[in-house]
Design a protein around this motif. Structure first.
Motif, PDB file in Angstrom:
ATOM      1  N   HIS A   6       8.938   5.654   0.654  1.00  0.00           N
ATOM      2  CA  HIS A   6       7.675   5.179   0.468  1.00  0.00           C
ATOM      3  C   HIS A   6       6.707   4.169  -0.229  1.00  0.00           C
ATOM      4  CE1 HIS A   6       3.037   6.120   2.319  1.00  0.00           C
ATOM      5  NE2 HIS A   6       3.293   5.402   1.132  1.00  0.00           N
ATOM      6  N   GLU A  92       0.997   4.968   7.174  1.00  0.00           N
ATOM      7  CA  GLU A  92       0.271   6.106   6.117  1.00  0.00           C
ATOM      8  C   GLU A  92      -1.265   5.766   6.866  1.00  0.00           C
ATOM      9  OE1 GLU A  92      -0.615   5.973   1.280  1.00  0.00           O
ATOM     10  OE2 GLU A  92       0.471   4.725   2.659  1.00  0.00           O
ATOM     11  N   HIS A 151       2.745  12.410   1.413  1.00  0.00           N
ATOM     12  CA  HIS A 151       2.932  11.201  -0.083  1.00  0.00           C
ATOM     13  C   HIS A 151       2.327  11.518  -0.939  1.00  0.00           C
ATOM     14  CE1 HIS A 151       2.562   7.709  -1.441  1.00  0.00           C
ATOM     15  NE2 HIS A 151       1.664   7.020  -1.487  1.00  0.00           N
ATOM     16  N   GLY A 171       6.857  14.320  -1.349  1.00  0.00           N
ATOM     17  CA  GLY A 171       7.071  12.993  -1.990  1.00  0.00           C
ATOM     18  C   GLY A 171       6.957  13.277  -3.358  1.00  0.00           C
ATOM     19  N   GLU A 199      10.405   8.615  -3.912  1.00  0.00           N
ATOM     20  CA  GLU A 199       9.038   7.366  -3.110  1.00  0.00           C
ATOM     21  C   GLU A 199       8.829   6.607  -4.481  1.00  0.00           C
ATOM     22  OE1 GLU A 199       6.495   8.952  -1.175  1.00  0.00           O
ATOM     23  OE2 GLU A 199       5.355   9.643  -2.752  1.00  0.00           O
ATOM     24  N   ASP A 201       6.331   4.269  -3.996  1.00  0.00           N
ATOM     25  CA  ASP A 201       4.872   3.930  -3.663  1.00  0.00           C
ATOM     26  C   ASP A 201       5.054   2.696  -4.531  1.00  0.00           C
ATOM     27  OD1 ASP A 201       2.939   3.972  -2.277  1.00  0.00           O
ATOM     28  OD2 ASP A 201       0.612   4.597  -3.889  1.00  0.00           O
TER      29      ASP A 201
END
Length: 256
Positions: A6, A92, A151, A171, A199, A201
């Motif tokens: 992500h 998302e 996430h 995540g 991830e 971000d």
């Protein structure tokens, strides 16, 4: 091998040096990236990144940008997903309970996207802030069969298990590297080996020691090392487990 499951590589934050950012990530062992869409107007930019062999893309409508979403956007999302089968997930999407003035509209938009994902058997990439319990309840009601990713998970071990029981994975990103994140660190230690992905971000959520800096995918290696410490495993094991879970979730090729 690492997968950043992500990261927002389409954001303008990377316009000046995107290729250098990707090169640094590759040098750190990151070989694949999943980039979610957040607004209708940004989907073309996300899809253009998906032309690269090392980037997979998702399309969705993010709750942070409620002021940008318009009536008809869910229908446009359905059309975009039909036109671009290379999209590996819907997202998302999600709920951000910090914004109470738009919360009812967020739930309506989220429900529409969950139903859309369910109809197309696509996994969901879900943004969830201060809403773990009501979100899990809604997912139980709507029962999207392809599961998905929660996430930037920041909840308790019990909340993590509730999502796992629904067929989702969580995540893990920069938040868990901060000393104050004790509850999240307990959750990380308790997860099954196939219950999480790594991830960043990027450009948000930098790990400890990088506060105030632009985050980037190379730092998923730092997340990996901290997860390994918390789980009492080697970093190579965590990298392999998380990459295998990302491939399974998003239907990525074995060499992705």
């Amino acid at each position: 091998m690492l997968i950043d499951a992500h990261c927002h590589l389409d954001f303008p934050d990377f316009d000046a040096d995107r290729e250098a950012v990707l090169a640094r990530a590759h040098a750190a062992g990151v070989e694949h990236f999943v980039v979610p869409g957040t607004r209708r107007r940004d989907w073309p930019r996300v899809l253009a990144l998906g032309a690269r062999h090392d980037i997979s893309v998702c399309l969705g409508l993010h709750p942070y940008f409620m002021q940008d979403h318009r009536e008809g956007d869910v229908d446009a999302l359905a059309a975009a997903l039909d036109a671009h089968p290379e999209a590996v997930a819907l997202g998302e999407c999600g709920i951000d309970a910090r914004f109470t003035d738009t919360l009812d509209a967020q739930w309506a938009l989220f429900d529409g996207q969950v139903r859309l994902a369910k109809a197309r058997n696509l996994p969901l990439v879900i943004h969830c802030v201060r809403a773990n319990d009501p979100l899990a309840k809604r997912l139980r009601q709507l029962s999207p069969e392809a599961g998905g990713l929660i996430h930037a998970f920041a909840g308790s071990p019990q909340q993590a298990q509730a999502f796992l029981d629904l067929g989702f994975v969580v995540g893990l990103g920069g938040a868990l590297t901060h000393d104050r994140a004790k509850r999240l660190q307990r959750s990380v230690a308790a997860l099954p080996d196939d219950g999480y992905v790594l991830e960043t971000d990027s450009p948000d959520m930098p790990p400890a020691g990088h506060q105030g800096e632009r985050n980037e995918p190379a730092r998923v290696s730092e997340v990996c090392r901290r997860v390994a410490e918390l789980r009492g495993q080697c970093a190579e094991r965590v990298a392999a487990d998380s990459a295998a879970t990302a491939r399974r979730l998003f239907g990525l090729a074995p060499d992705s």
